[in-house]
Design a protein around this motif. Sequence first.
Motif, PDB file in Angstrom:
ATOM      1  N   ASP A  38       0.810  -1.220   0.000  1.00 62.48           N
ATOM      2  CA  ASP A  38       0.000   0.000   0.000  1.00 62.48           C
ATOM      3  C   ASP A  38       0.844   1.272   0.000  1.00 62.48           C
ATOM      4  O   ASP A  38       0.359   2.365   0.258  1.00 62.48           O
ATOM      5  CB  ASP A  38      -1.020   0.004   1.144  1.00 62.48           C
ATOM      6  CG  ASP A  38      -0.419  -0.195   2.521  1.00 62.48           C
ATOM      7  OD1 ASP A  38       0.765  -0.583   2.627  1.00 62.48           O
ATOM      8  OD2 ASP A  38      -1.138   0.012   3.515  1.00 62.48           O
ATOM      9  N   GLY A  39       2.135   1.134  -0.321  1.00 62.81           N
ATOM     10  CA  GLY A  39       2.985   2.300  -0.546  1.00 62.81           C
ATOM     11  C   GLY A  39       3.600   2.931   0.682  1.00 62.81           C
ATOM     12  O   GLY A  39       4.152   4.020   0.606  1.00 62.81           O
ATOM     13  N   VAL A  40       3.559   2.270   1.834  1.00 65.12           N
ATOM     14  CA  VAL A  40       4.141   2.818   3.053  1.00 65.12           C
ATOM     15  C   VAL A  40       5.651   2.558   3.061  1.00 65.12           C
ATOM     16  O   VAL A  40       6.094   1.445   2.759  1.00 65.12           O
ATOM     17  CB  VAL A  40       3.477   2.210   4.305  1.00 65.12           C
ATOM     18  CG1 VAL A  40       4.182   2.640   5.582  1.00 65.12           C
ATOM     19  CG2 VAL A  40       2.005   2.589   4.349  1.00 65.12           C
ATOM     20  N   TRP A  47       8.282  -3.514   9.621  1.00 61.75           N
ATOM     21  CA  TRP A  47       7.566  -4.621   8.985  1.00 61.75           C
ATOM     22  C   TRP A  47       8.473  -5.425   8.042  1.00 61.75           C
ATOM     23  O   TRP A  47       8.078  -6.467   7.543  1.00 61.75           O
ATOM     24  CB  TRP A  47       6.333  -4.106   8.233  1.00 61.75           C
ATOM     25  CG  TRP A  47       6.526  -2.756   7.601  1.00 61.75           C
ATOM     26  CD1 TRP A  47       6.167  -1.539   8.125  1.00 61.75           C
ATOM     27  CD2 TRP A  47       7.157  -2.462   6.353  1.00 61.75           C
ATOM     28  NE1 TRP A  47       6.545  -0.516   7.283  1.00 61.75           N
ATOM     29  CE2 TRP A  47       7.149  -1.060   6.176  1.00 61.75           C
ATOM     30  CE3 TRP A  47       7.724  -3.238   5.356  1.00 61.75           C
ATOM     31  CZ2 TRP A  47       7.680  -0.417   5.063  1.00 61.75           C
ATOM     32  CZ3 TRP A  47       8.263  -2.620   4.248  1.00 61.75           C
ATOM     33  CH2 TRP A  47       8.241  -1.226   4.108  1.00 61.75           C
ATOM     34  N   THR A  48       9.706  -4.970   7.802  1.00 65.02           N
ATOM     35  CA  THR A  48      10.620  -5.718   6.933  1.00 65.02           C
ATOM     36  C   THR A  48      11.265  -6.888   7.659  1.00 65.02           C
ATOM     37  O   THR A  48      11.757  -7.809   7.016  1.00 65.02           O
ATOM     38  CB  THR A  48      11.746  -4.819   6.373  1.00 65.02           C
ATOM     39  OG1 THR A  48      12.554  -4.345   7.457  1.00 65.02           O
ATOM     40  CG2 THR A  48      11.178  -3.648   5.593  1.00 65.02           C
ATOM     41  N   HIS A  66       7.283  -5.334  -0.316  1.00 66.31           N
ATOM     42  CA  HIS A  66       6.998  -6.339   0.699  1.00 66.31           C
ATOM     43  C   HIS A  66       5.516  -6.700   0.683  1.00 66.31           C
ATOM     44  O   HIS A  66       4.660  -5.818   0.571  1.00 66.31           O
ATOM     45  CB  HIS A  66       7.392  -5.814   2.081  1.00 66.31           C
ATOM     46  CG  HIS A  66       8.863  -5.721   2.266  1.00 66.31           C
ATOM     47  ND1 HIS A  66       9.637  -4.781   1.628  1.00 66.31           N
ATOM     48  CD2 HIS A  66       9.714  -6.465   3.007  1.00 66.31           C
ATOM     49  CE1 HIS A  66      10.904  -4.948   1.972  1.00 66.31           C
ATOM     50  NE2 HIS A  66      10.978  -5.963   2.803  1.00 66.31           N
ATOM     51  N   PRO A  67       5.208  -7.980   0.838  1.00 65.37           N
ATOM     52  CA  PRO A  67       3.819  -8.429   0.744  1.00 65.37           C
ATOM     53  C   PRO A  67       3.026  -8.178   2.020  1.00 65.37           C
ATOM     54  O   PRO A  67       2.490  -9.100   2.636  1.00 65.37           O
ATOM     55  CB  PRO A  67       3.972  -9.928   0.443  1.00 65.37           C
ATOM     56  CG  PRO A  67       5.237 -10.310   1.130  1.00 65.37           C
ATOM     57  CD  PRO A  67       6.137  -9.107   0.998  1.00 65.37           C
ATOM     58  N   VAL A  68       2.964  -6.913   2.412  1.00 64.46           N
ATOM     59  CA  VAL A  68       2.203  -6.525   3.594  1.00 64.46           C
ATOM     60  C   VAL A  68       1.455  -5.229   3.307  1.00 64.46           C
ATOM     61  O   VAL A  68       1.864  -4.438   2.456  1.00 64.46           O
ATOM     62  CB  VAL A  68       3.102  -6.325   4.839  1.00 64.46           C
ATOM     63  CG1 VAL A  68       3.772  -7.603   5.252  1.00 64.46           C
ATOM     64  CG2 VAL A  68       4.137  -5.239   4.626  1.00 64.46           C
ATOM     65  N   LEU A  69       0.355  -5.037   4.013  1.00 64.46           N
ATOM     66  CA  LEU A  69      -0.366  -3.767   4.020  1.00 64.46           C
ATOM     67  C   LEU A  69      -0.153  -3.169   5.398  1.00 64.46           C
ATOM     68  O   LEU A  69      -0.393  -3.820   6.411  1.00 64.46           O
ATOM     69  CB  LEU A  69      -1.855  -3.974   3.748  1.00 64.46           C
ATOM     70  CG  LEU A  69      -2.206  -4.580   2.390  1.00 64.46           C
ATOM     71  CD1 LEU A  69      -3.709  -4.869   2.315  1.00 64.46           C
ATOM     72  CD2 LEU A  69      -1.787  -3.658   1.265  1.00 64.46           C
ATOM     73  N   GLU A  70       0.308  -1.936   5.453  1.00 64.48           N
ATOM     74  CA  GLU A  70       0.652  -1.313   6.731  1.00 64.48           C
ATOM     75  C   GLU A  70      -0.335  -0.226   7.135  1.00 64.48           C
ATOM     76  O   GLU A  70      -0.518   0.038   8.298  1.00 64.48           O
ATOM     77  CB  GLU A  70       2.068  -0.730   6.628  1.00 64.48           C
ATOM     78  CG  GLU A  70       2.625  -0.192   7.894  1.00 64.48           C
ATOM     79  CD  GLU A  70       2.870  -1.244   8.971  1.00 64.48           C
ATOM     80  OE1 GLU A  70       3.004  -0.841  10.131  1.00 64.48           O
ATOM     81  OE2 GLU A  70       2.900  -2.454   8.669  1.00 64.48           O
TER      82      GLU A  70
END
Length: 184
Positions: free
Chosen positions: A13-15, A21-22, A141-145
């Motif tokens: 989501d561009g954060v 979170w990495t 990275h495959p996360v939404l923050e």
Amino acid sequence: MRKLINSTYVTLDGVIENPMWTGPYFDDEAGAFAGSQTERADALLMGRVTYDGMSAAWPAMDESDPSTGAAYFNSVKKYVASTTLTDPTWNNTEVLQGDLIAAVTALKAQDGQDILQYGYGSVTAQLVAAGLVDEVRFWIHPVLEGGDSLSSPLKDVKTSFELIDTKVMKSGVIIASYRPKTVA
């Protein structure tokens, strides 16, 4: 001429801020790629926000453990683009004085290896607009923050890039490398 390489961790989501979170994704494969970046770079360039975060974290890390990267980050030459920082405390740090574009142009003209830049904010936007960034590497990275996205403060910066490489890691991280597209 030295190359200026921007390397930025980003969520789906561009954060980009506070990239704690990495951690779950920084495995041996990511470490090897990060190490190859630093092996080819003898200088870091950063804005004030990145400097504040990195200068608080790296000096506290164990330099005797090669897996931390602390020996490199604490000893490498660091340049900070800031109009308010006057007395940097992190070892081997210099504040760029005067015009950012002129200062970075002069740095790139010096003999040396790549100049590595982490994060993508207003300093990078100015350097991209001036044609001084040679490559950007987004570690997706495959996360939404949630929170402010990469593009929020850069809404007026328009530049085209061409894909020059991709690396897909077992962890799901994708490193997409681009260089500014030359307009014919």
